[in-house]
Design a protein around this motif. Sequence first.
Motif, PDB file in Angstrom:
ATOM      1  N   TYR A  14       0.843  -1.188   0.000  1.00  0.00           N
ATOM      2  CA  TYR A  14       0.000   0.000   0.000  1.00  0.00           C
ATOM      3  C   TYR A  14       0.884   1.246   0.000  1.00  0.00           C
ATOM      4  O   TYR A  14       1.751   1.394   0.862  1.00  0.00           O
ATOM      5  N   LEU A  15       0.667   2.117  -0.975  1.00  0.00           N
ATOM      6  CA  LEU A  15       1.446   3.340  -1.121  1.00  0.00           C
ATOM      7  C   LEU A  15       0.637   4.517  -0.586  1.00  0.00           C
ATOM      8  O   LEU A  15      -0.504   4.727  -1.004  1.00  0.00           O
ATOM      9  N   ALA A  16       1.228   5.263   0.335  1.00  0.00           N
ATOM     10  CA  ALA A  16       0.601   6.477   0.857  1.00  0.00           C
ATOM     11  C   ALA A  16       1.019   7.631  -0.049  1.00  0.00           C
ATOM     12  O   ALA A  16       2.212   7.878  -0.236  1.00  0.00           O
ATOM     13  N   VAL A  17       0.039   8.326  -0.626  1.00  0.00           N
ATOM     14  CA  VAL A  17       0.314   9.375  -1.604  1.00  0.00           C
ATOM     15  C   VAL A  17      -0.289  10.687  -1.121  1.00  0.00           C
ATOM     16  O   VAL A  17      -1.466  10.744  -0.766  1.00  0.00           O
ATOM     17  N   ALA A  18       0.527  11.743  -1.110  1.00  0.00           N
ATOM     18  CA  ALA A  18       0.053  13.087  -0.795  1.00  0.00           C
ATOM     19  C   ALA A  18      -0.214  13.820  -2.104  1.00  0.00           C
ATOM     20  O   ALA A  18       0.604  13.762  -3.030  1.00  0.00           O
ATOM     21  N   LEU A  19      -1.345  14.524  -2.206  1.00  0.00           N
ATOM     22  CA  LEU A  19      -1.752  15.214  -3.425  1.00  0.00           C
ATOM     23  C   LEU A  19      -1.840  16.710  -3.156  1.00  0.00           C
ATOM     24  O   LEU A  19      -2.254  17.128  -2.072  1.00  0.00           O
ATOM     25  N   GLU A  20      -1.467  17.515  -4.165  1.00  0.00           N
ATOM     26  CA  GLU A  20      -1.600  18.962  -4.037  1.00  0.00           C
ATOM     27  C   GLU A  20      -1.861  19.577  -5.400  1.00  0.00           C
ATOM     28  O   GLU A  20      -1.234  19.198  -6.388  1.00  0.00           O
ATOM     29  N   THR A  21      -2.803  20.516  -5.439  1.00  0.00           N
ATOM     30  CA  THR A  21      -3.130  21.231  -6.661  1.00  0.00           C
ATOM     31  C   THR A  21      -3.683  22.595  -6.277  1.00  0.00           C
ATOM     32  O   THR A  21      -3.619  22.991  -5.115  1.00  0.00           O
ATOM     33  N   THR A  22      -4.248  23.310  -7.216  1.00  0.00           N
ATOM     34  CA  THR A  22      -4.795  24.625  -6.932  1.00  0.00           C
ATOM     35  C   THR A  22      -6.056  24.492  -6.068  1.00  0.00           C
ATOM     36  O   THR A  22      -6.739  23.475  -6.126  1.00  0.00           O
ATOM     37  N   PRO A  23      -6.369  25.513  -5.276  1.00  0.00           N
ATOM     38  CA  PRO A  23      -7.511  25.409  -4.354  1.00  0.00           C
ATOM     39  C   PRO A  23      -8.863  25.246  -5.035  1.00  0.00           C
ATOM     40  O   PRO A  23      -9.793  24.730  -4.426  1.00  0.00           O
ATOM     41  N   ASP A  24      -8.996  25.654  -6.291  1.00  0.00           N
ATOM     42  CA  ASP A  24     -10.296  25.540  -6.953  1.00  0.00           C
ATOM     43  C   ASP A  24     -10.492  24.213  -7.682  1.00  0.00           C
ATOM     44  O   ASP A  24     -11.542  23.994  -8.286  1.00  0.00           O
ATOM     45  N   ALA A  25      -9.533  23.319  -7.623  1.00  0.00           N
ATOM     46  CA  ALA A  25      -9.625  22.036  -8.318  1.00  0.00           C
ATOM     47  C   ALA A  25     -10.619  21.112  -7.617  1.00  0.00           C
ATOM     48  O   ALA A  25     -10.708  21.084  -6.396  1.00  0.00           O
ATOM     49  N   THR A  26     -11.371  20.370  -8.424  1.00  0.00           N
ATOM     50  CA  THR A  26     -12.285  19.368  -7.891  1.00  0.00           C
ATOM     51  C   THR A  26     -11.867  18.015  -8.448  1.00  0.00           C
ATOM     52  O   THR A  26     -11.941  17.778  -9.646  1.00  0.00           O
ATOM     53  N   ILE A  27     -11.412  17.169  -7.572  1.00  0.00           N
ATOM     54  CA  ILE A  27     -10.935  15.835  -7.959  1.00  0.00           C
ATOM     55  C   ILE A  27     -11.619  14.826  -7.046  1.00  0.00           C
ATOM     56  O   ILE A  27     -11.645  15.010  -5.831  1.00  0.00           O
ATOM     57  N   ASP A  28     -12.154  13.767  -7.628  1.00  0.00           N
ATOM     58  CA  ASP A  28     -12.705  12.703  -6.804  1.00  0.00           C
ATOM     59  C   ASP A  28     -11.943  11.402  -7.063  1.00  0.00           C
ATOM     60  O   ASP A  28     -11.052  11.339  -7.898  1.00  0.00           O
ATOM     61  N   ARG A  29     -12.309  10.381  -6.315  1.00  0.00           N
ATOM     62  CA  ARG A  29     -11.603   9.108  -6.385  1.00  0.00           C
ATOM     63  C   ARG A  29     -11.621   8.521  -7.794  1.00  0.00           C
ATOM     64  O   ARG A  29     -10.620   8.033  -8.289  1.00  0.00           O
ATOM     65  N   GLY A  30     -12.759   8.562  -8.451  1.00  0.00           N
ATOM     66  CA  GLY A  30     -12.895   7.993  -9.786  1.00  0.00           C
ATOM     67  C   GLY A  30     -12.004   8.677 -10.809  1.00  0.00           C
ATOM     68  O   GLY A  30     -11.398   8.023 -11.658  1.00  0.00           O
ATOM     69  N   ARG A 145      -4.435  34.337  -7.463  1.00  0.00           N
ATOM     70  CA  ARG A 145      -5.322  34.270  -8.620  1.00  0.00           C
ATOM     71  C   ARG A 145      -4.928  35.367  -9.603  1.00  0.00           C
ATOM     72  O   ARG A 145      -4.973  36.543  -9.297  1.00  0.00           O
ATOM     73  N   VAL A 146      -4.529  34.944 -10.817  1.00  0.00           N
ATOM     74  CA  VAL A 146      -4.147  35.863 -11.884  1.00  0.00           C
ATOM     75  C   VAL A 146      -4.919  35.463 -13.134  1.00  0.00           C
ATOM     76  O   VAL A 146      -4.768  34.344 -13.626  1.00  0.00           O
ATOM     77  N   ASN A 147      -5.752  36.345 -13.635  1.00  0.00           N
ATOM     78  CA  ASN A 147      -6.547  36.099 -14.846  1.00  0.00           C
ATOM     79  C   ASN A 147      -7.363  34.813 -14.761  1.00  0.00           C
ATOM     80  O   ASN A 147      -7.415  34.021 -15.699  1.00  0.00           O
ATOM     81  N   GLY A 148      -7.959  34.553 -13.613  1.00  0.00           N
ATOM     82  CA  GLY A 148      -8.828  33.393 -13.453  1.00  0.00           C
ATOM     83  C   GLY A 148      -8.115  32.097 -13.149  1.00  0.00           C
ATOM     84  O   GLY A 148      -8.742  31.082 -12.949  1.00  0.00           O
ATOM     85  N   ALA A 149      -6.786  32.090 -13.106  1.00  0.00           N
ATOM     86  CA  ALA A 149      -6.022  30.882 -12.794  1.00  0.00           C
ATOM     87  C   ALA A 149      -5.140  31.172 -11.581  1.00  0.00           C
ATOM     88  O   ALA A 149      -4.954  32.321 -11.186  1.00  0.00           O
ATOM     89  N   PHE A 150      -4.581  30.127 -10.996  1.00  0.00           N
ATOM     90  CA  PHE A 150      -3.721  30.293  -9.831  1.00  0.00           C
ATOM     91  C   PHE A 150      -2.258  30.215 -10.217  1.00  0.00           C
ATOM     92  O   PHE A 150      -1.865  29.410 -11.069  1.00  0.00           O
ATOM     93  N   VAL A 151      -1.445  31.046  -9.569  1.00  0.00           N
ATOM     94  CA  VAL A 151       0.003  31.037  -9.727  1.00  0.00           C
ATOM     95  C   VAL A 151       0.588  30.726  -8.358  1.00  0.00           C
ATOM     96  O   VAL A 151       0.219  31.359  -7.363  1.00  0.00           O
ATOM     97  N   GLY A 152       1.481  29.751  -8.274  1.00  0.00           N
ATOM     98  CA  GLY A 152       2.079  29.371  -7.008  1.00  0.00           C
ATOM     99  C   GLY A 152       3.171  30.347  -6.594  1.00  0.00           C
ATOM    100  O   GLY A 152       3.942  30.833  -7.414  1.00  0.00           O
ATOM    101  N   ALA A 153       3.228  30.644  -5.297  1.00  0.00           N
ATOM    102  CA  ALA A 153       4.241  31.544  -4.754  1.00  0.00           C
ATOM    103  C   ALA A 153       4.490  31.141  -3.305  1.00  0.00           C
ATOM    104  O   ALA A 153       3.816  30.268  -2.759  1.00  0.00           O
ATOM    105  N   THR A 154       5.466  31.773  -2.680  1.00  0.00           N
ATOM    106  CA  THR A 154       5.725  31.570  -1.258  1.00  0.00           C
ATOM    107  C   THR A 154       5.692  32.913  -0.569  1.00  0.00           C
ATOM    108  O   THR A 154       5.728  33.972  -1.219  1.00  0.00           O
ATOM    109  N   ASN A 155       5.638  32.899   0.751  1.00  0.00           N
ATOM    110  CA  ASN A 155       5.641  34.149   1.506  1.00  0.00           C
ATOM    111  C   ASN A 155       6.916  34.945   1.246  1.00  0.00           C
ATOM    112  O   ASN A 155       6.927  36.161   1.337  1.00  0.00           O
ATOM    113  N   LEU A 156       8.010  34.259   0.930  1.00  0.00           N
ATOM    114  CA  LEU A 156       9.281  34.944   0.663  1.00  0.00           C
ATOM    115  C   LEU A 156       9.193  35.819  -0.595  1.00  0.00           C
ATOM    116  O   LEU A 156       9.923  36.784  -0.724  1.00  0.00           O
TER     117      LEU A 156
END
Length: 159
Positions: A14-30, A145-156
């Motif tokens: 059994y593999l434990a997997v961590a997932l990350e994407t933009t906050p507005d993404a909708t992903i289900d198990r299927g 949020r830039v032009n309707g999409a997300f851009v990743g950044a850090t506090n730095l």
Amino acid sequence: MKHLPKHLRPRWRYLAVALETTPDATIDRGDFQRELWYCVQNLVGDVGSAESDCTVIRFDFADGRGEAVVRAHHGHTDTARAALACLSTVNGHDLGLHVRGISGTIRACEEKYLGRPSEESTQRTVAFESDDRDAVERGSLLDVRVNGAFVGATNLDFE
């Protein structure tokens, strides 16, 4: 119907997997399962896909972050890890994932690698590209949020 003797039962990892994407993404198990099967099949073909039998057992996803437990036959964990590394989008959303660890039982997998409380996300306004923009903050990560999409950044990037 009788159970098979222990030495004849299939052995799983059994593999434990961590997932990350933009906050507005909708992903289900299927959706995640379908993309994983496509990646395994494209990587090792029909026979290799059937031998590894990668199946999503547990799936939890909300606010751009989630966790999954993926089952694979014993001896095919490298194939499962390689297929997970090939998985980059689900439902048109970019997806980052990380295999936290591999275990012999679902319970040990969840106790050892999953189940930590997730970080809370907060909304805030930041100055980005000489303009005030909405952002979602999760720990030290910011999704602006830039032009309707997300851009990743850090506090730095903002200090």
